[in-house]
Design a protein around this motif. Structure first.
Motif, PDB file in Angstrom:
ATOM      1  N   ALA A 154       1.273  -1.799   0.136  1.00  0.00           N
ATOM      2  CA  ALA A 154       0.391  -0.109   0.416  1.00  0.00           C
ATOM      3  C   ALA A 154       0.887   1.158  -0.098  1.00  0.00           C
ATOM      4  N   GLU A 155       1.969   0.905   1.054  1.00  0.00           N
ATOM      5  CA  GLU A 155       2.827   1.868   0.892  1.00  0.00           C
ATOM      6  C   GLU A 155       3.707   2.329  -0.402  1.00  0.00           C
ATOM      7  N   ALA A 156       4.378   1.426  -1.154  1.00  0.00           N
ATOM      8  CA  ALA A 156       4.439   1.533  -2.267  1.00  0.00           C
ATOM      9  C   ALA A 156       4.285   0.514  -3.416  1.00  0.00           C
ATOM     10  N   PRO A 157       3.303   0.918  -4.029  1.00  0.00           N
ATOM     11  CA  PRO A 157       2.473   0.301  -4.951  1.00  0.00           C
ATOM     12  C   PRO A 157       3.273  -0.587  -6.386  1.00  0.00           C
ATOM     13  N   LEU A 158       2.872  -1.114  -6.916  1.00  0.00           N
ATOM     14  CA  LEU A 158       4.193  -1.546  -8.271  1.00  0.00           C
ATOM     15  C   LEU A 158       3.017  -2.623  -8.821  1.00  0.00           C
ATOM     16  N   VAL A 159       3.206  -2.753  -9.851  1.00  0.00           N
ATOM     17  CA  VAL A 159       1.873  -3.442 -10.925  1.00  0.00           C
ATOM     18  C   VAL A 159       3.129  -4.436 -12.009  1.00  0.00           C
ATOM     19  N   GLN A 160       2.458  -5.301 -12.324  1.00  0.00           N
ATOM     20  CA  GLN A 160       3.366  -6.101 -13.663  1.00  0.00           C
ATOM     21  C   GLN A 160       2.117  -6.450 -14.399  1.00  0.00           C
ATOM     22  N   VAL A 161       2.567  -6.046 -15.555  1.00  0.00           N
ATOM     23  CA  VAL A 161       1.103  -6.337 -16.696  1.00  0.00           C
ATOM     24  C   VAL A 161       2.557  -6.987 -17.472  1.00  0.00           C
ATOM     25  N   LEU A 162       1.120  -8.322 -18.144  1.00  0.00           N
ATOM     26  CA  LEU A 162       2.540  -9.379 -18.966  1.00  0.00           C
ATOM     27  C   LEU A 162       1.605  -9.120 -20.656  1.00  0.00           C
ATOM     28  N   GLY A 163       2.766  -8.879 -21.632  1.00  0.00           N
ATOM     29  CA  GLY A 163       1.813  -8.562 -23.105  1.00  0.00           C
ATOM     30  C   GLY A 163       3.617  -8.466 -23.007  1.00  0.00           C
ATOM     31  N   SER A 164       3.408  -8.033 -24.386  1.00  0.00           N
ATOM     32  CA  SER A 164       4.348  -7.683 -25.499  1.00  0.00           C
ATOM     33  C   SER A 164       4.598  -6.283 -25.400  1.00  0.00           C
ATOM     34  N   THR A 165       6.430  -5.582 -25.378  1.00  0.00           N
ATOM     35  CA  THR A 165       6.944  -4.529 -24.620  1.00  0.00           C
ATOM     36  C   THR A 165       7.544  -3.868 -26.218  1.00  0.00           C
ATOM     37  N   THR A 166       7.099  -4.655 -27.888  1.00  0.00           N
ATOM     38  CA  THR A 166       7.706  -4.329 -28.953  1.00  0.00           C
ATOM     39  C   THR A 166       6.966  -3.130 -28.739  1.00  0.00           C
ATOM     40  N   LEU A 167       7.552  -1.680 -30.092  1.00  0.00           N
ATOM     41  CA  LEU A 167       6.646  -0.783 -30.289  1.00  0.00           C
ATOM     42  C   LEU A 167       6.590  -0.797 -31.387  1.00  0.00           C
TER      43      LEU A 167
END
Length: 698
Positions: A154-167
């Motif tokens: 709650a004090e240091a939120p962080l999320v991981q989103v799965l998927g392609s990182t290609t631009l």
């Protein structure tokens, strides 16, 4: 062949003409009342321009607002944009793994990630916790909760989103976008910045995969959270929000907001926007048309050419949203800011010079006397019946010139067709019937017009007129032919007069046929009139025998050469018609168009004043000089091209109806001048040619 027309059918046509003029005047008033043009740009484009010029964003926004821009379009934000704007911490799994390979330990919000996933993006807040929470909510809506993993506290939120990182490069945005570029919803801060800068707000959210009411609601929740008044929605991508199963719900949520319509896909090859027409219908056609110069095309043209297009588009195509893209390459020795500010000012000045007001885009609404606007502008079916009766009367008149019918039979045939058409119109929507009647108006009236002119020419076929007298007669006869053809144009415009056609939700179909059919009908009528095929005036077996003999004729290279020339001319003639494909426009022709646009109120169509009207004068000269009938036939067909093109102008419902009438008048003036010059030149050449022939052959 009958020399007189059925007077009852003539009266029907006159009554239909009167009704069509009333309908067209009503349409003209509606077009005149919708005279506000919105000047719009993309918020991101101005931010990019500010970055390129090293200027504060607020300064750039202020200058463009002063130059005439009234509205800015706000798109969905994405992780890449939020990272570049220093709103969020964003890192890909590949970037974190590479840092570990170089011996750099994870730092800051990513310090706890010891085994980063390659195909994943990690997101953490900076100072704006609210923007982070909005982003996480958007990520879950866009990708699903199973792909968005909470890793922090709650004090240091962080999320991981799965998927392609290609631009994906901008020119390939039609390909699937990865996590960094995927649309995430409207950014509250962007909406607020635009309104604070003094602009009206147009939102362009993208549709969702597996769209549902919850996802649609999120758009309006974000707008409500921003506290900004959004007055318009424009689709983004190839689908409206809500397509395919929730378009009506999206339309309901938009409520009184305007749906800004992109150019219909049949015009200038713009892409089809799926769900756009059902949404327009669900919103009672609360729609305004927009125009934009394609980004790839804008790179190739000059600023002057771009300005020429803007000068015409609002007036000639009923455009009410000028969607302006900036230039990103310096031209004319100006820096980008000066170049684009001058560009916007010139567009705004052109809009005002043509009698428009700059402001929030208007829509086509029914005008009720003393009560103001009264809902969408749609056709009254009962008012269309006299117009259709007039078109059918013209069709029966044409048939009577080919087949021997008594006056009673003509009236019975006309009455039966009219009753059938009225029933079809009243029991259903009648779209196909209206399109067929419009095609009939575009086809029959030019042919009947030229046939009446042939009557006039035949009355003096035994007395040769000089070139000067041919010019005098040709001028008033051409005016008469145009007036008769305009009856068909007025009927056509009246039959298609409603908001659906003005917005090109429905379109006139048969543009190619509008050019080809009059020539075919004129050919049949001309050959029948002057009995150019032996047996055609007798019976069908005699006609079949004559056609059989014609088909058995041996071809020589001369005939083949002539047929090739005719084929090339027809391909060019038909290829230059319509909206898609066909013959490209030459550079010289573009310059001529630009000159005429500056000189005249409405640039006439080149098929009229460069082909049809000069051919009319030559056809008159050939008739009065007793030229061979085949030459007269060819020139008559050339003259018919001008009449058919004149009526075909009214098929373009996007063009204000009064401008179509003005275009016909300008075409007459230019065509008459050119026709007189051509006729006198041919007369002089013919005179001296005859002298040389007598000198050397006698």
């Amino acid at each position: 062949m009958k020399s007189r027309y059925n007077p009852v059918l003539i009266v029907v046509i006159i009554l239909g003409l009167v009704c069509s003029l009333w309908i067209n005047w009503n349409r003209h008033e509606i077009e005149q009342n919708n005279n506000t043009v919105e000047m719009a740009m993309e918020y991101e484009n101005l931010c990019r321009l500010a970055a390129l010029e090293g200027l504060p964003e607020a300064t750039v926004l202020e200058k463009f607002h002063e130059a005439g821009i009234t509205s800015l379009m706000v798109f969905d934000t994405n992780l890449k944009r939020l990272s570049n704007r220093n709103v969020l911490h964003v890192a890909t799994g590949g970037e974190l793994r590479q840092a570990q390979t170089l011996g750099l330990p994870p730092a800051g919000p990513f310090a706890g990630i010891t085994t980063p996933v390659e195909n994943a993006v990690y997101v953490a807040p900076k100072q704006d916790r609210e923007a982070y929470e909005d982003t996480v909510a958007d990520l879950k809506l866009r990708f699903g909760k199973e792909r968005v993993l909470e890793l922090g506290t709650a004090e240091a939120p962080l999320v991981q989103v799965l998927g392609s990182t290609t631009l994906v490069p901008p020119e390939r945005y039609d390909e699937p976008l990865g996590v960094l570029q995927a649309p995430l919803g409207l950014a509250v801060r962007d909406l607020q910045r635009v309104e604070v800068a003094g602009f009206k707000v147009i939102v362009r959210p993208s549709n969702y995969l597996e769209v549902n009411e919850e996802k649609i609601d999120s758009i309006f929740q974000r707008i409500a959270k921003s506290g900004v008044h959004v007055h318009a929605y424009m689709p983004c991508g190839r689908e409206v929000v809500g397509y395919p199963d929730h378009v009506d719900y999206m339309a309901e949520k938009l409520g009184q907001r305007k749906l800004i319509m992109l150019e219909h896909y049949t015009q200038l090859r713009f892409a089809d926007i799926k769900g756009l027409i059902p949404m327009a219908e669900a919103m009672d056609y609360n729609v305004a048309r927009s125009y934009i110069i394609d980004s790839l095309e804008q790179k190739k043209i000059s600023v002057g050419e771009a300005l020429r297009r803007w000068a015409l588009t609002d007036e000639e195509r009923n455009i009410r949203v000028n969607y302006i893209r900036p230039f990103y390459l310096s031209k004319e020795g100006k820096d980008l800011m000066t170049l684009n500010l001058d560009y916007v000012r010139d567009i705004a000045d052109s809009v005002k010079e043509r009698g428009f007001t700059i402001g929030e885009a208007g829509v086509f609404e029914s005008l009720q006397e003393k009560e103001g606007y009264n809902g969408p502008y749609l056709a009254n079916k009962l008012s269309l019946i006299p117009l259709m009766a007039a078109v059918l009367a013209a069709g029966v008149l044409y048939l009577s010139l080919l087949v021997s019918l008594s006056r009673t039979k003509e009236l019975l045939l006309w009455a039966g067709l009219t009753v059938a058409a009225a029933v079809v119109l009243l029991i259903g929507r009648g779209l196909l019937l209206r399109q067929l009647m419009a095609l009939g108006a575009a086809v029959f009236f030019p042919v009947l017009s030229m046939n009446y002119i042939l009557d006039l020419w035949d009355q003096r076929r035994n007395s040769k007129l000089s070139a000067v007298w041919t010019v005098i007669h040709g001028c008033w006869q051409l005016a008469l032919a145009i007036a008769l053809s305009l009856v068909g144009g007025s009927l056509l415009a009246g039959i298609l007069a409603d908001g659906r056609f003005l917005l090109e939700i429905d379109i006139y179909r048969g543009v190619k046929l509008t050019f080809v059919l009059p020539l075919l009908l004129m050919t049949v009528l001309y050959f029948k009139r002057y009995q150019l095929l032996e047996g055609m005036h007798q019976d069908l077996p005699g006609l079949y025998r004559r056609l059989g003999d014609l088909l058995n004729t041996k071809l020589t290279f001369k005939y083949v050469f002539v047929m090739l020339i005719v084929l090339v001319v027809l391909l060019y003639f038909v290829g230059r018609s319509g909206h898609t494909g066909g013959v490209p426009v030459a550079a010289v022709e573009l310059k001529l168009r630009a000159f005429l646009e500056q000189l005249l109120l409405a640039r006439p169509r080149q098929k009229e004043f460069m082909i049809g009207h000069p051919a009319f004068f030559l056809a008159a000269y050939a008739a009065y000089q007793g030229a061979p009938k085949l030459w007269q036939y060819a020139l008559t067909c050339g003259a018919l091209i001008g009449q058919a093109s004149l009526v075909q102008t009214f098929c373009h419902m996007r063009t204000p109806v009064m401008m179509s009438f003005i275009r016909a008048l300008d075409g007459y003036v230019c065509g008459a001048v050119l026709g007189v010059i051509v006729l006198l030149a041919v007369a002089v050449l013919f005179h001296y040619g005859c002298k040389l022939k007598r000198r050397y052959l006698v």
